[in-house]
Design a protein around this motif. Structure first.
Motif, mmCIF file in Angstrom:
data_model
loop_
_atom_site.group_PDB
_atom_site.id
_atom_site.type_symbol
_atom_site.label_atom_id
_atom_site.label_comp_id
_atom_site.label_asym_id
_atom_site.label_seq_id
_atom_site.Cartn_x
_atom_site.Cartn_y
_atom_site.Cartn_z
ATOM 1 N N UNK A 43 15.874 3.455 20.128
ATOM 2 C CA UNK A 43 16.532 4.648 20.105
ATOM 3 C C UNK A 43 16.240 5.785 19.257
ATOM 4 N N UNK A 44 14.907 5.927 19.499
ATOM 5 C CA UNK A 44 14.104 7.321 19.150
ATOM 6 C C UNK A 44 14.565 8.308 19.544
ATOM 7 N N UNK A 45 14.861 9.659 18.797
ATOM 8 C CA UNK A 45 15.400 10.804 19.671
ATOM 9 C C UNK A 45 14.236 11.827 19.126
ATOM 10 N N UNK A 46 14.072 12.816 19.950
ATOM 11 C CA UNK A 46 13.175 13.921 19.962
ATOM 12 C C UNK A 46 13.847 15.259 20.048
ATOM 13 N N UNK A 77 0.748 -1.431 -0.062
ATOM 14 C CA UNK A 77 0.090 -0.126 0.012
ATOM 15 C C UNK A 77 0.960 1.377 -0.050
ATOM 16 N N UNK A 78 1.812 1.345 0.935
ATOM 17 C CA UNK A 78 2.592 2.561 1.160
ATOM 18 C C UNK A 78 3.897 2.468 1.753
ATOM 19 N N UNK A 79 4.599 3.099 1.731
ATOM 20 C CA UNK A 79 5.828 3.141 2.673
ATOM 21 C C UNK A 79 5.959 4.476 3.719
ATOM 22 N N UNK A 80 6.166 4.235 4.846
ATOM 23 C CA UNK A 80 6.218 5.508 5.851
ATOM 24 C C UNK A 80 7.598 5.803 5.903
ATOM 25 N N UNK A 81 7.421 7.219 5.905
ATOM 26 C CA UNK A 81 8.907 7.947 6.123
ATOM 27 C C UNK A 81 9.595 7.745 7.446
ATOM 28 N N UNK A 82 10.644 8.233 7.493
ATOM 29 C CA UNK A 82 11.448 7.625 8.733
ATOM 30 C C UNK A 82 11.061 8.045 10.089
ATOM 31 N N UNK A 83 10.392 9.407 10.083
ATOM 32 C CA UNK A 83 9.742 9.843 11.272
ATOM 33 C C UNK A 83 8.419 8.973 11.705
ATOM 34 N N UNK A 84 7.666 8.687 10.582
ATOM 35 C CA UNK A 84 6.502 7.891 10.925
ATOM 36 C C UNK A 84 6.887 6.446 11.246
ATOM 37 N N UNK A 85 8.062 6.051 10.732
ATOM 38 C CA UNK A 85 8.668 4.377 11.028
ATOM 39 C C UNK A 85 8.899 4.655 12.589
ATOM 40 N N UNK A 86 9.564 5.772 13.071
ATOM 41 C CA UNK A 86 9.640 5.884 14.513
ATOM 42 C C UNK A 86 8.726 5.817 15.339
ATOM 43 N N UNK A 87 7.522 6.535 14.913
ATOM 44 C CA UNK A 87 6.300 6.459 15.369
ATOM 45 C C UNK A 87 5.612 5.407 15.505
ATOM 46 N N UNK A 88 5.524 4.700 14.425
ATOM 47 C CA UNK A 88 5.139 3.139 14.585
ATOM 48 C C UNK A 88 5.810 2.285 15.362
ATOM 49 N N UNK A 89 7.045 2.598 15.569
ATOM 50 C CA UNK A 89 7.890 1.810 16.537
ATOM 51 C C UNK A 89 7.439 1.934 17.776
ATOM 52 N N UNK A 90 7.169 3.335 18.162
ATOM 53 C CA UNK A 90 6.588 3.703 19.600
ATOM 54 C C UNK A 90 5.198 3.014 19.892
#
Lengths: 387, 377
Positions: free
Chosen positions: B248-251, B228-241
């Protein structure tokens, strides 16, 4: 009678219980818990516990049957109590039953080994080697067989139990560890029935009982119940591990879920990283033990059936039984056909045997107390206390 | 003195043991390793003809294997050999590939399954099914998706490992090595595909041209087996959360010029059915380390403020991602699965979960704590 006396004092209570416990599970464990989950979904655990409870009751029934004439096998005393024709039919049924169980276990594990480890080896070679090993184990008599089981089956069972704890590390959905509370009776009953070949096999006691020391028989019964309890604990851990790892929708798609979870297990850094696979290979001990017990029972039941008591009778029937198991096994073309036979014939006939034989024999024995007392005095001057 | 009978018994035992020994040896399956090409990576992409598959079989070359076993590492020419096969099924592709190799292509050592995002759902399904039925294949390899050439991605040399496949295996098997633990094993993917109320996802690998390196910081979302789609790196980190996979997510918090790193923690999903209205609530509890702050030193009040602001930002990001997945009609979080396991009657009453998922009311509670603050006061 003379033979019965000679047989006394053979195996201990613990050996009796080990042999009885090794006489079931080996065949059904590979399918576990596929049939439970296919029928009952997440309720499968209730179906498993129901199976355990039913098995406990059936064990009590079988032990009560054994105590009718504790120094004789069912094949020996059934014609005297139930009438000769009925006794012969029962003897043939029992012999065929052992043959079918032995062949089923050989086919099942033969295909597991062939599918995973030895794809280019003909199944007949795998089956033949297992049956030959089982024949060798059984050929040395029940004492040696029981000691071999203690030396091989018990460590394997402990190793499997420890591995099951390792299996908890691959759990993906801990929420599935909780037993579901929305219980549905019909699917649970269906699941319990379809998976019951887990427990088919403990009726080896009908042949084994007279070969246990008089003084150890009640202790052997108690140990057999403890064996069942341990099997239930291990089975519950196994069920929970598989359920919480694969989920209820994926399990019905797996041919051998237990093998699948064992394949997923690994110990990184350990010199055998595929630890689960090693355990699957070690289950050869369980399957070969199961076949050996069947062969031993088969030979003794055939001796009782044809009344041929000679030094050659046991090896003759043992080898004939082994050949029959090999021939039956190699006649099954694939694992799917084996599944069909097990579900269609072995399960209903096996369950029918476990319920029907003790109920009928105990009922008849209840009305023929004087005959029983007479037979008891004939078979043993000082019979063990009943109860 | 041995009698005739005892000699007979002895011979019977010897013959039995010999036969057992011969049959137990597995002679039929004895293949010297020199005669085998151990497939480390297998790849699936659409073939040139419609409805056909193109498969990649990658194996280490004998010189590279010899050097690797000596511990000196692969050098010189490419450490891996690639063969491709095309055909309508896995078996036909395998035959086509085998015809190009002098050794036995062995599928019992597969470590990576690479999938093109262009692969159609029916082809993907039949490929999964065929692999599943392969006895030697043990369902434990890691899977990844890629939109680029499978051959390039699977063969990309890294300085970190001898073989490209080992790079991916090391990366995915080390949960704490990644920003989010994105590794998906074959059996996990197959299990999600089979389970109603959840959609599978795969880490997406891409090659960056300048500088030359591999990027594994995105996730490919599937609806059942349709990409369907590919998440960008930030959304991928959010998915991980949201899935409790973050390590190792940073903010960065611009108001305080503060950075929080090593954000990690757990997530719990609770799904309820209130008179036909389904609501999903994510409870996320996170820990983090203060990496830097504009005032150089921090006060307790500042930390509380940072925690509060960080929690709010992450909760907003989570909600945005959830809304995005609802718009895409993809449920990688297993909201439907959770409903099925907790309220099976409610789930059974829903005809198509994918039509229901966009209507689910989503709530996210994020509790971000700052546990470590480094050596500065």
């Amino acid at each position: 009678m003379a033979q019965a006396k000679q047989r006394l004092g053979r195996i201990s209570g613990l050996q009796f219980a080990t042999t009885v416990t090794a006489g079931y599970m080996a065949m059904g464990v590979f399918y576990f818990p596929r049939e439970l989950v296919t029928s009952a979904g997440r309720d499968g655990i209730w179906a498993f516990w129901l199976e355990g409870a039913v098995t406990y009751l059936l064990m009590r029934l079988i032990f009560a049957l054994n105590r009718i004439l504790p120094n004789e096998t069912l094949g020996e005393f059934a014609p005297k109590i139930l009438s000769k024709p009925l006794g012969i039919i029962l003897g043939i049924y029992t012999a065929l039953y052992h043959l079918a169980l032995g062949a089923s276990a050989a086919i099942l594990f033969g295909y597991v080994l062939s599918n995973i480890f030895l794809p280019d080896t003909p199944v007949w070679a795998i089956i033949a080697s297992m049956v030959l090993t089982a024949t060798y184990m059984a050929s040395l008599g029940i004492s040696s067989l029981a000691r071999t089981l203690q030396a091989g089956y018990i460590p394997m069972a402990i190793l499997t139990f420890l591995t099951l704890i390792l299996a908890l590390s691959v759990i993906r959905h801990p929420v599935l560890l909780l037993p579901p509370v929305n219980i549905r009776a019909i699917p649970i009953l269906q699941g319990a029935y379809r998976e019951y070949f887990l427990f088919i096999g403990f009726e080896v006691t009908v042949t084994l009982y007279p070969f246990t020391r008089n003084t150890d028989r009640r202790q052997g019964e108690r140990f057999a119940y403890w064996g069942l309890a341990l099997i239930m604990i291990s089975g519950t851990i196994l069920y929970e591990g598989i359920m919480a790892t694969f989920g209820p929708a994926f399990i019905p798609l797996l041919r051998w879920p237990v093998v699948s979870i064992m394949r997923v297990l690994s110990l990184s850094g350990f010199f055998v990283s595929k630890w689960g696979m090693l355990v699957v290979v070690l289950w050869t001990i369980a399957v070969v033990s199961f076949i050996a017990i069947r062969l031993w029972c088969l030979a003794h039941d055939l001796i009782a059936l044809v009344q041929w008591h000679s030094r050659y009778s046991y090896p003759t029937f043992l080898i004939s039984g082994a050949l029959a198991i090999i021939v039956c096994s190699v006649s099954i073309p694939n694992a799917k056909v084996a599944d069909y036979f097990m579900e269609r014939f072995l399960l209903p006939w096996g369950l029918g045997y476990l319920i029907g034989v003790p109920v009928v024999t105990l009922s008849v024995a209840h009305f023929r107390q004087s005959t029983i007392q007479k037979l008891r005095q004939q078979s043993e001057p000082n019979p063990p206390t009943t109860g | 003195m041995m009698t005739f009978a005892s000699i007979g018994r002895l011979w019977a035992k010897i013959v039995t043991l010999l036969v057992i020994g011969l049959t137990l040896g597995g002679c039929w399956d004895n293949r010297p390793v020199d005669y085998r090409a151990l497939i480390f990576t297998i790849g699936f992409s659409p073939g040139p003809k419609p409805g056909e598959l193109k498969m990649l079989f990658q194996f280490p070359t004998p010189p590279a294997m010899a050097q690797y076993s000596k511990g000196s590492g692969a050098s010189g020419s490419s450490p891996v050999g690639n063969v491709t096969g095309e055909g309508p099924s896995v078996a036909r592709c395998f035959n086509a590939a085998q015809a190009q190799v002098s050794r036995d292509l062995y599928l019992g050592q597969i470590q990576i399954v690479a999938v093109s995002t262009k692969l159609s759902a029916p082809l993907f399904y039949s490929s999964l099914n065929s692999l599943d039925r392969t006895g030697a294949f043990d369902k434990t390899p890691f899977m990844f998706a890629t939109a680029q050439s499978l051959k390039k991605v699977a063969s990309f040399p890294t300085t970190q490992n001898n073989f490209p496949s080992l790079y991916y295996v090391d990366l995915f098997s080390c949960m704490h090595c990644q920003t989010d633990s994105l590794g998906v094993r074959f059996w996990q993917f197959a299990s999600d595909v089979a389970t109603p109320g959840v959609d599978p996802y795969l880490p997406q690998v891409s090659l960056a041209s300048k500088p030359n390196h591999v990027l594994v910081n995105r996730v490919a979302l599937y609806r059942h087996l349709t990409y369907v789609s590919t998440l960008n790196p930030q959304n991928t980190m959010t998915l991980g959360i949201l899935k409790g996979l973050a390590h190792k997510v940073s903010l960065f918090l611009p108001r305080q010029q503060a950075t929080l790193r090593a954000i990690h923690g757990s997530s719990r999903l609770q799904v309820q059915d209130r008179h036909g209205h389904i609501s999903a609530m994510f409870h996320v509890v996170l820990s983090s380390t203060l990496e830097g702050i504009g005032t150089q030193t921090e006060t307790a009040a500042q930390l509380a403020l940072l925690s509060h602001e960080g929690s709010e930002i992450l909760a907003r990001r989570c909600l945005t991602l959830l809304e995005k997945t609802q718009k895409l009609d993809v449920d990688p979080f297993g909201v439907g699965r959770n409903l099925d396991w907790h309220h099976p009657e409610s789930f059974l009453a829903i005809k198509h979960w994918h039509k229901e998922y966009p209507k689910v009311h989503m709530t996210v509670h994020v509790q971000l704590k700052i546990h470590k603050m480094g050596d500065l006061k």
